[in-house]
Design a protein around this motif. Sequence first.
Motif, mmCIF file in Angstrom:
data_model
loop_
_atom_site.group_PDB
_atom_site.id
_atom_site.type_symbol
_atom_site.label_atom_id
_atom_site.label_comp_id
_atom_site.label_asym_id
_atom_site.label_seq_id
_atom_site.Cartn_x
_atom_site.Cartn_y
_atom_site.Cartn_z
ATOM 1 N N ILE A 101 -9.657 9.173 13.375
ATOM 2 C CA ILE A 101 -8.381 9.175 12.635
ATOM 3 C C ILE A 101 -8.667 9.020 11.145
ATOM 4 C CG2 ILE A 101 -6.109 8.120 12.348
ATOM 5 C CD1 ILE A 101 -6.319 7.033 15.163
ATOM 6 N N THR A 102 -8.080 9.879 10.321
ATOM 7 C CA THR A 102 -8.263 9.848 8.871
ATOM 8 C C THR A 102 -7.022 9.299 8.187
ATOM 9 O OG1 THR A 102 -9.769 11.739 8.928
ATOM 10 C CG2 THR A 102 -8.718 11.244 6.815
ATOM 11 N N TRP A 103 -7.220 8.482 7.182
ATOM 12 C CA TRP A 103 -6.126 7.921 6.381
ATOM 13 C C TRP A 103 -5.801 8.880 5.242
ATOM 14 C CZ3 TRP A 103 -2.397 4.482 6.287
ATOM 15 C CH2 TRP A 103 -1.897 3.998 5.084
ATOM 16 N N ILE A 104 -4.567 9.333 5.164
ATOM 17 C CA ILE A 104 -4.144 10.235 4.089
ATOM 18 C C ILE A 104 -3.560 9.390 2.962
ATOM 19 C CG2 ILE A 104 -2.709 12.203 3.444
ATOM 20 C CD1 ILE A 104 -2.802 13.114 6.341
ATOM 21 N N GLY A 105 -4.412 8.978 2.057
ATOM 22 C CA GLY A 105 -3.994 8.114 0.958
ATOM 23 C C GLY A 105 -5.211 7.552 0.264
ATOM 24 N N SER A 106 -4.980 6.648 -0.667
ATOM 25 C CA SER A 106 -6.103 6.033 -1.365
ATOM 26 C C SER A 106 -6.859 5.112 -0.415
ATOM 27 C CB SER A 106 -5.596 5.232 -2.564
ATOM 28 O OG SER A 106 -4.772 4.173 -2.143
ATOM 29 N N ASN A 271 -6.983 10.567 -4.036
ATOM 30 C CA ASN A 271 -5.680 10.939 -3.491
ATOM 31 C C ASN A 271 -4.591 10.803 -4.550
ATOM 32 O OD1 ASN A 271 -3.329 11.069 -1.236
ATOM 33 N ND2 ASN A 271 -5.261 11.773 -0.386
ATOM 34 N N ALA A 272 -3.327 10.902 -4.134
ATOM 35 C CA ALA A 272 -2.210 10.869 -5.076
ATOM 36 C C ALA A 272 -1.864 9.434 -5.441
ATOM 37 C CB ALA A 272 -0.986 11.562 -4.472
ATOM 38 N N ASN A 301 0.807 2.632 -8.499
ATOM 39 C CA ASN A 301 1.337 2.769 -7.141
ATOM 40 C C ASN A 301 0.377 3.660 -6.371
ATOM 41 O OD1 ASN A 301 4.123 1.443 -6.981
ATOM 42 N ND2 ASN A 301 4.230 2.594 -8.883
ATOM 43 N N THR A 302 -0.319 3.066 -5.402
ATOM 44 C CA THR A 302 -1.393 3.758 -4.695
ATOM 45 C C THR A 302 -0.846 4.556 -3.509
ATOM 46 O OG1 THR A 302 -1.799 1.738 -3.420
ATOM 47 C CG2 THR A 302 -3.115 2.062 -5.402
ATOM 48 N N ARG A 303 0.103 5.421 -3.785
ATOM 49 C CA ARG A 303 0.793 6.166 -2.728
ATOM 50 C C ARG A 303 1.613 7.270 -3.377
ATOM 51 N NH1 ARG A 303 5.826 4.407 -3.967
ATOM 52 N NH2 ARG A 303 6.091 2.238 -4.573
ATOM 53 N N ILE A 304 2.282 8.044 -2.559
ATOM 54 C CA ILE A 304 3.281 8.986 -3.060
ATOM 55 C C ILE A 304 4.502 8.189 -3.509
ATOM 56 C CG2 ILE A 304 4.507 9.373 -0.883
ATOM 57 C CD1 ILE A 304 3.394 12.172 -3.232
#
Length: 608
Positions: A101-106, A271-272, A301-304
């Motif tokens: 499983i891959t984390w989509i984020g920082s 990431n974003a 903010n470490t996210r969208i």
Amino acid sequence: MFRKVLVANRGEIAVRVMRACEELNVSTVAVYSDADKRGGHVRYADEAYNVGPARAADSYLDHEAVLEAARKADADAIHPGYGFLAENAEFAGKVEEAEGITWIGSSSDAMESLGEKTKARKIMSDAEVPIVPGTTDPVTDPDEVRVFGEEHGYPIAIKAEGGGGGRGMKVVEAESEVEDKLESAQREGEAYFGNDSVYLERYLEKPRHIEVQIIADEHGNVRHLGERDCSLQRRHQKVIEEGPSPALSDELRERIGDAARRGVAAADYVNAGTVEFLVEEEPGRDGVLGPDANFYFLEVNTRIQVEHCVTEEITGIDIVKRQIRVAAGEELDFAQDDVDIDGHAIEFRINAENAAKDFQPATGGTLTTYNPPGGVGVRLDDALSQGDELVTDYDSMIAKLIVWGEDREECIERSLRALKEYEIEGITTIVPFHRLMLTDERFVAGTHTTKYLDEEIDRSRFEQAQEQWGSSDSGAGDDAEVVEREFTVEVNGKRFDVNLEDRGGAFPASGSGGNKPAASAPEPAGGSSSEDVDIQGDGEVVDAEMQGTILSVDVGEGDEVAAGDVVVVLEAMKMENDIVASTGGTVAQVAVEEGQSVDMGDTLVVLE
């Protein structure tokens, strides 16, 4: 590229992420709580899994439940959206350690270092990004706040390490408020972020709130996608965002963008994300802020972000798809010079709130009419359908309207048209407020600051807007009691047991033949509702202004209180709300206790 992505969120952002996946030919998995079993994101996903009760801590915030759903679905990636687990370094670490499983984020490491504000301030300072004068170590003693006040003056901002969006921040106007505000900030930080650590900053009186969208890949490329102006806020919560900012000169815009890239690169970020700044207003300025205006790092903010749509509209870059591609190991395929800002975009948060009543959140309702706007330059991010019931267990935002124009003037004109087209009946929203702001002199001129809504605007205009453009509520449906009843029915000689939701007594009080007693409504989490309390005394009754949970009771029977004194602190929609006495008197009765759930109108305290 991934095969299947689980979206660990709900509502419009979950649908937004799923749409990006659909365009990448990636299957989608939804998770939902009991409150969201009919949610729009559940309808949209390829498959969906229940992760627990309505309470977020027992469902959307339950690490193991979300991971178990991913395993059951055989998902090979998780996208957190924003809110809930999006900036939870512990959960991100668990996903990173999960096989397949891959984390989509920082990364969890970057999230931890930038999510804790004191660490982030140190990183930015080392990267020569300007920071607001403040502490770089946590503060625990009121005397530390007093010493800071003596050096830098008041007001002072006390901020929770894990906070954001105004949550966990308290402003100390004078030395007499130090202990109460420190305790409140610590309590809110612990309640929402599991971290009662706080730090101090000099509080800027009337700044602009400017944020820079960034995207970085694991190959060392860092790009910024321009800035957004998020200065129109109420109680530190954004309501309208736009890009580019009408307040910045091109020279200042370039300085801020370069600072954002420099800081993110120093943090080894992937990431974003968004780098937020406060820009000081120049005294007596007329027009845009010059190249020498002071700007200070606020947070990463470490996210969208909620308002990422603004940047997508003016750059043509799908940020969510880029997030997914970066997480899959792909390299960014554009240079910084390739980023062109085209036109102007404004995002309106469509919250289920009544601006005329201090943005009071709606307590329920059904979308009897839902007809969103369309046409050139109009985008609507939502997860709603006509007939849906309003879910009030989480936050008040139900949709986002994003409008693009060739310039700011056209964008405002188009926004007025779109908001006029937007038909919502059955629940109260802040659409009338948005229509008002688009005719407001300060907003149209682009000279508003973060303090404009809270301290300067004539709020009686909100009432006029609500009367002129507001939709009617669903009437009795908002307050009608909902009870799940069990019935036995017979079809073609076969008997079935079924459960139906009874709103307002639509069904008989008993099941088939009257043999089964009616189900009783559940008690609130904190015990019996205070509306059942036997009211004592004949003085002022202090009622709950909204649905929420009692965080603290600040008075006891026999206490003397003055007008304006805080009697109860009520948490609602992720914010602390001080409930004050409108007149002085003696406390005759305290009808609630800490941790109790209350509805709007419930009695809290009685004064004599």
